[in-house]
Design a protein around this motif. Structure first.
Motif, PDB file in Angstrom:
ATOM      1  N   TYR A 166      23.364  20.041  43.401  1.00  0.00           N
ATOM      2  CA  TYR A 166      22.219  19.615  44.457  1.00  0.00           C
ATOM      3  C   TYR A 166      22.503  20.179  45.714  1.00  0.00           C
ATOM      4  CZ  TYR A 166      19.838  15.903  41.752  1.00  0.00           C
ATOM      5  OH  TYR A 166      19.079  15.307  40.682  1.00  0.00           O
ATOM      6  N   ILE A 167      23.642  20.404  46.181  1.00  0.00           N
ATOM      7  CA  ILE A 167      23.945  21.202  47.536  1.00  0.00           C
ATOM      8  C   ILE A 167      23.257  22.466  47.310  1.00  0.00           C
ATOM      9  CG2 ILE A 167      26.164  21.786  46.979  1.00  0.00           C
ATOM     10  CD1 ILE A 167      24.615  20.978  50.416  1.00  0.00           C
ATOM     11  N   CYS A 168      23.307  23.303  46.137  1.00  0.00           N
ATOM     12  CA  CYS A 168      22.676  24.562  46.242  1.00  0.00           C
ATOM     13  C   CYS A 168      21.237  24.696  46.247  1.00  0.00           C
ATOM     14  CB  CYS A 168      23.539  25.326  45.065  1.00  0.00           C
ATOM     15  SG  CYS A 168      25.254  25.657  45.163  1.00  0.00           S
ATOM     16  N   THR A 169      20.656  23.604  45.438  1.00  0.00           N
ATOM     17  CA  THR A 169      19.248  23.642  44.952  1.00  0.00           C
ATOM     18  C   THR A 169      18.534  22.765  46.285  1.00  0.00           C
ATOM     19  OG1 THR A 169      19.608  21.829  43.443  1.00  0.00           O
ATOM     20  CG2 THR A 169      19.709  23.997  42.692  1.00  0.00           C
ATOM     21  N   PHE A 170      18.927  21.879  46.230  1.00  0.00           N
ATOM     22  CA  PHE A 170      18.272  20.857  47.470  1.00  0.00           C
ATOM     23  C   PHE A 170      18.542  21.200  48.869  1.00  0.00           C
ATOM     24  CE2 PHE A 170      17.668  18.128  43.477  1.00  0.00           C
ATOM     25  CZ  PHE A 170      16.017  18.165  43.530  1.00  0.00           C
ATOM     26  N   GLY A 171      19.636  21.751  48.809  1.00  0.00           N
ATOM     27  CA  GLY A 171      19.956  22.415  50.209  1.00  0.00           C
ATOM     28  C   GLY A 171      19.793  23.923  50.194  1.00  0.00           C
ATOM     29  N   GLY A 172      19.301  24.605  49.147  1.00  0.00           N
ATOM     30  CA  GLY A 172      18.804  25.698  49.133  1.00  0.00           C
ATOM     31  C   GLY A 172      17.352  25.930  49.187  1.00  0.00           C
ATOM     32  N   ILE A 173      16.890  26.562  47.766  1.00  0.00           N
ATOM     33  CA  ILE A 173      15.779  27.022  47.517  1.00  0.00           C
ATOM     34  C   ILE A 173      14.640  25.758  47.817  1.00  0.00           C
ATOM     35  CG2 ILE A 173      15.775  26.504  45.035  1.00  0.00           C
ATOM     36  CD1 ILE A 173      13.679  28.993  46.472  1.00  0.00           C
ATOM     37  N   PHE A 174      14.759  24.627  47.416  1.00  0.00           N
ATOM     38  CA  PHE A 174      13.837  23.700  47.506  1.00  0.00           C
ATOM     39  C   PHE A 174      13.503  23.158  49.156  1.00  0.00           C
ATOM     40  CE2 PHE A 174      15.170  22.452  43.126  1.00  0.00           C
ATOM     41  CZ  PHE A 174      14.058  23.025  42.842  1.00  0.00           C
ATOM     42  N   GLY A 175      14.643  23.759  49.911  1.00  0.00           N
ATOM     43  CA  GLY A 175      14.412  23.514  51.302  1.00  0.00           C
ATOM     44  C   GLY A 175      13.343  24.445  51.953  1.00  0.00           C
ATOM     45  N   TRP A 176      13.206  25.585  50.966  1.00  0.00           N
ATOM     46  CA  TRP A 176      12.267  26.566  51.601  1.00  0.00           C
ATOM     47  C   TRP A 176      10.882  26.235  51.121  1.00  0.00           C
ATOM     48  CZ3 TRP A 176      12.635  30.871  54.456  1.00  0.00           C
ATOM     49  CH2 TRP A 176      13.827  31.161  54.819  1.00  0.00           C
ATOM     50  N   ILE A 177      10.917  25.484  49.708  1.00  0.00           N
ATOM     51  CA  ILE A 177       9.281  25.460  49.107  1.00  0.00           C
ATOM     52  C   ILE A 177       8.794  24.042  49.421  1.00  0.00           C
ATOM     53  CG2 ILE A 177       9.767  27.533  47.474  1.00  0.00           C
ATOM     54  CD1 ILE A 177      10.225  25.605  45.286  1.00  0.00           C
ATOM     55  N   ARG A 178       9.608  23.097  49.757  1.00  0.00           N
ATOM     56  CA  ARG A 178       9.397  21.872  49.840  1.00  0.00           C
ATOM     57  C   ARG A 178       9.614  21.596  51.260  1.00  0.00           C
ATOM     58  NH1 ARG A 178      10.986  17.864  45.081  1.00  0.00           N
ATOM     59  NH2 ARG A 178      12.409  17.241  46.845  1.00  0.00           N
ATOM     60  N   ASN A 179       8.846  20.541  51.599  1.00  0.00           N
ATOM     61  CA  ASN A 179       8.925  19.837  52.836  1.00  0.00           C
ATOM     62  C   ASN A 179      10.258  19.299  52.935  1.00  0.00           C
ATOM     63  OD1 ASN A 179       8.880  17.627  55.055  1.00  0.00           O
ATOM     64  ND2 ASN A 179       6.841  18.103  55.327  1.00  0.00           N
ATOM     65  N   PHE A 180      11.101  19.535  54.300  1.00  0.00           N
ATOM     66  CA  PHE A 180      12.514  19.023  54.426  1.00  0.00           C
ATOM     67  C   PHE A 180      12.595  17.748  54.004  1.00  0.00           C
ATOM     68  CE2 PHE A 180      12.973  22.550  57.838  1.00  0.00           C
ATOM     69  CZ  PHE A 180      13.600  23.332  57.145  1.00  0.00           C
ATOM     70  N   ARG A 181      11.783  16.789  54.453  1.00  0.00           N
ATOM     71  CA  ARG A 181      12.128  15.266  54.157  1.00  0.00           C
ATOM     72  C   ARG A 181      12.096  14.885  52.710  1.00  0.00           C
ATOM     73  NH1 ARG A 181       9.423  11.874  59.096  1.00  0.00           N
ATOM     74  NH2 ARG A 181       9.960  13.324  60.797  1.00  0.00           N
ATOM     75  N   LEU A 182      11.495  15.904  51.708  1.00  0.00           N
ATOM     76  CA  LEU A 182      11.376  15.388  50.550  1.00  0.00           C
ATOM     77  C   LEU A 182      12.664  15.688  49.903  1.00  0.00           C
ATOM     78  CD1 LEU A 182       7.875  17.032  49.465  1.00  0.00           C
ATOM     79  CD2 LEU A 182       8.478  14.601  49.949  1.00  0.00           C
ATOM     80  N   ASN A 183      13.812  16.221  50.610  1.00  0.00           N
ATOM     81  CA  ASN A 183      14.825  16.811  50.005  1.00  0.00           C
ATOM     82  C   ASN A 183      15.930  15.825  50.289  1.00  0.00           C
ATOM     83  OD1 ASN A 183      13.912  19.333  48.570  1.00  0.00           O
ATOM     84  ND2 ASN A 183      13.991  20.380  50.403  1.00  0.00           N
ATOM     85  N   LEU A 184      15.586  14.996  51.193  1.00  0.00           N
ATOM     86  CA  LEU A 184      16.734  14.269  52.021  1.00  0.00           C
ATOM     87  C   LEU A 184      17.268  13.225  50.896  1.00  0.00           C
ATOM     88  CD1 LEU A 184      15.277  13.531  55.495  1.00  0.00           C
ATOM     89  CD2 LEU A 184      17.066  15.101  54.809  1.00  0.00           C
ATOM     90  N   GLU A 185      16.447  12.526  50.338  1.00  0.00           N
ATOM     91  CA  GLU A 185      17.009  11.502  49.079  1.00  0.00           C
ATOM     92  C   GLU A 185      17.864  12.384  48.128  1.00  0.00           C
ATOM     93  OE1 GLU A 185      14.983   8.470  45.848  1.00  0.00           O
ATOM     94  OE2 GLU A 185      13.448   9.467  47.453  1.00  0.00           O
ATOM     95  N   ASN A 186      17.426  13.433  47.879  1.00  0.00           N
ATOM     96  CA  ASN A 186      18.190  14.149  46.627  1.00  0.00           C
ATOM     97  C   ASN A 186      19.595  14.557  47.300  1.00  0.00           C
ATOM     98  OD1 ASN A 186      16.805  14.311  44.049  1.00  0.00           O
ATOM     99  ND2 ASN A 186      15.121  15.178  45.684  1.00  0.00           N
ATOM    100  N   LEU A 187      19.633  15.077  48.667  1.00  0.00           N
ATOM    101  CA  LEU A 187      20.742  15.218  49.346  1.00  0.00           C
ATOM    102  C   LEU A 187      21.876  14.088  49.322  1.00  0.00           C
ATOM    103  CD1 LEU A 187      19.381  17.882  51.946  1.00  0.00           C
ATOM    104  CD2 LEU A 187      21.008  18.279  49.934  1.00  0.00           C
ATOM    105  N   LEU A 188      21.168  13.110  49.720  1.00  0.00           N
ATOM    106  CA  LEU A 188      21.857  11.779  49.601  1.00  0.00           C
ATOM    107  C   LEU A 188      22.488  11.389  48.469  1.00  0.00           C
ATOM    108  CD1 LEU A 188      22.914   9.616  51.795  1.00  0.00           C
ATOM    109  CD2 LEU A 188      20.692   8.401  51.474  1.00  0.00           C
ATOM    110  N   LEU A 189      21.654  11.478  47.313  1.00  0.00           N
ATOM    111  CA  LEU A 189      22.153  11.161  46.086  1.00  0.00           C
ATOM    112  C   LEU A 189      23.205  12.058  45.617  1.00  0.00           C
ATOM    113  CD1 LEU A 189      21.627   9.698  43.267  1.00  0.00           C
ATOM    114  CD2 LEU A 189      20.154  11.524  42.779  1.00  0.00           C
ATOM    115  N   GLY A 190      23.083  13.509  46.025  1.00  0.00           N
ATOM    116  CA  GLY A 190      24.291  14.385  45.704  1.00  0.00           C
ATOM    117  C   GLY A 190      25.538  13.893  46.457  1.00  0.00           C
ATOM    118  N   TYR A 191      25.526  13.210  47.789  1.00  0.00           N
ATOM    119  CA  TYR A 191      26.711  12.657  48.161  1.00  0.00           C
ATOM    120  C   TYR A 191      27.171  11.349  47.444  1.00  0.00           C
ATOM    121  CZ  TYR A 191      28.415   8.988  51.225  1.00  0.00           C
ATOM    122  OH  TYR A 191      29.489   8.150  51.699  1.00  0.00           O
ATOM    123  N   GLN A 192      26.254  10.554  46.976  1.00  0.00           N
ATOM    124  CA  GLN A 192      26.725   9.257  46.395  1.00  0.00           C
ATOM    125  C   GLN A 192      27.287   9.597  44.994  1.00  0.00           C
ATOM    126  OE1 GLN A 192      22.849   7.424  46.517  1.00  0.00           O
ATOM    127  NE2 GLN A 192      23.251   6.455  48.306  1.00  0.00           N
TER     128      GLN A 192
END
Length: 336
Positions: A90-116
């Motif tokens: 998740y850190i490599c994808t939602f903190g990587g490519i999906f940060g480019w092609i999707r709105n930043f805010r749409l990735n926040l939930e997945n980054l939080l899930l990666g932490y949890q």
């Protein structure tokens, strides 16, 4: 093959360490990890290899390739139920490519899930990197700074508690920026104190020879300097960042954010000095932001319109500039 899986696990540890300390070896480690999957078949560890490859492809601006391989990585993760690797993927994808092609805010939930999930599975280090990325993306998303500050304090305490000093230090540049922006003062004594603290932080990071963290200091400090109209300082920080990035395998692009602020800083400098000196730099920035807008419209459409408005304003085209400002505001409201 137990030996091949063990080799994959070792390479995945090296990916993290080479990213921060020995960037010249990072491509070799990632490529070798992917080669093992191609030669010997898919295993749970393959999702990490592909996620890392996706992350690295963003540096070469191969966004289609990064999106495809990132999708494969998540597919393998889910298919093989490799929860123990979710945090790293998740850190490599939602903190990587999906940060480019999707709105930043749409990735926040997945980054939080990666932490949890990382905390639940014992992958503390990658859990904390997800938390750090969550905070930085929250900042770039324009979330309330008080909320960002509370999260910085919360995760910062956990990073210290779990002895994740490297991750904690990687979060310090955004922590300093949030603090400076909340403080919002032009008091000379307070500004002098902040400058001294910033220099102390920079010296500490430079001593540890960590180019990623140094770049982040230049990025976040440059943003703050621009917002407070310290344009010469902001331009000097951009120059230092560009010099450092020449020896790095991956630049601090931040999904187009750094290019946007570089453009604003160069335009401000052009207004205050010889425009010819900055015109080529502004042209290069506009070319990049246009490209990034095509990749991720929700993150970059309003940025491109705002830069165009600033250029027209500098040229004296007030009516056209006003229209562009209004379009930039509308795009920002639409995209969140």
């Amino acid at each position: 093959d137990i030996n091949k899986i063990a080799a994959m696990k070792t390479l995945h540890l090296l990916i993290l360490y080479t990213y921060f300390a020995k960037q010249e070896y990072l491509p070799i480690v990632i490529i070798r990890s992917v080669q093992l999957t191609l030669q010997h078949g898919v295993c749970k560890e393959s999702c990490v290899a592909l996620a890392s490859c996706s992350y690295f492809l963003c540096e070469f601006q191969d966004f289609k390739g990064a999106e495809y391989i990132g999708g494969l990585s998540i597919g393998i993760l889910e298919k093989l139920k490799a929860q123990e690797h979710l945090s790293q993927v998740y850190i490599c994808t939602f903190g990587g490519i999906f940060g480019w092609i999707r709105n930043f805010r749409l990735n926040l939930e997945n980054l939080l899930l990666g932490y949890q999930v990382g905390m639940q599975t014992g992958d503390i280090q990658h859990a904390m990197f997800n938390a750090s990325s969550y905070i930085k993306n929250s900042f770039f998303s324009g979330l309330n700074l008080r909320e960002v500050e509370r999260n910085i304090d919360k995760f910062g305490k956990e990073m210290i508690e779990y002895n994740q000093k490297a991750v904690y230090k990687s979060m310090l540049p955004v922590k300093r920026a949030v603090s400076d922006l909340i403080l919002s003062t032009q008091d000379p004594l307070v500004m002098a104190k902040n400058s001294a603290e910033q220099n102390a932080l920079l010296e500490q990071v430079v001593e540890q020879n960590n180019p990623i963290d140094v770049c982040d200091i230049y990025v976040f400090s440059g943003i703050v300097a621009y917002i407070y109209n310290h344009y010469e300082l902001a331009a000097d920080l951009v120059r230092k960042r560009h010099e450092l990035e020449k020896i790095m395998s991956r630049r601090s692009l931040w999904s187009g954010v750094t290019a946007f602020y570089d453009g604003l800083i160069f335009l401000a400098m052009a207004h205050n000095s010889s425009e010819f000196e900055w015109s080529s730099k502004i042209s290069n920035v506009m070319s990049n932001v246009k490209k990034f807008e095509q990749i991720g419209k929700s993150n970059n459409e309003h940025k491109l319109l705002l830069l165009k408005a600033e250029i027209q304003s500098r040229m004296g085209e007030k009516d056209d500039a006003l229209k562009k400002y209004q379009l930039a505001i509308a795009a920002a409201e639409k995209n969140g």
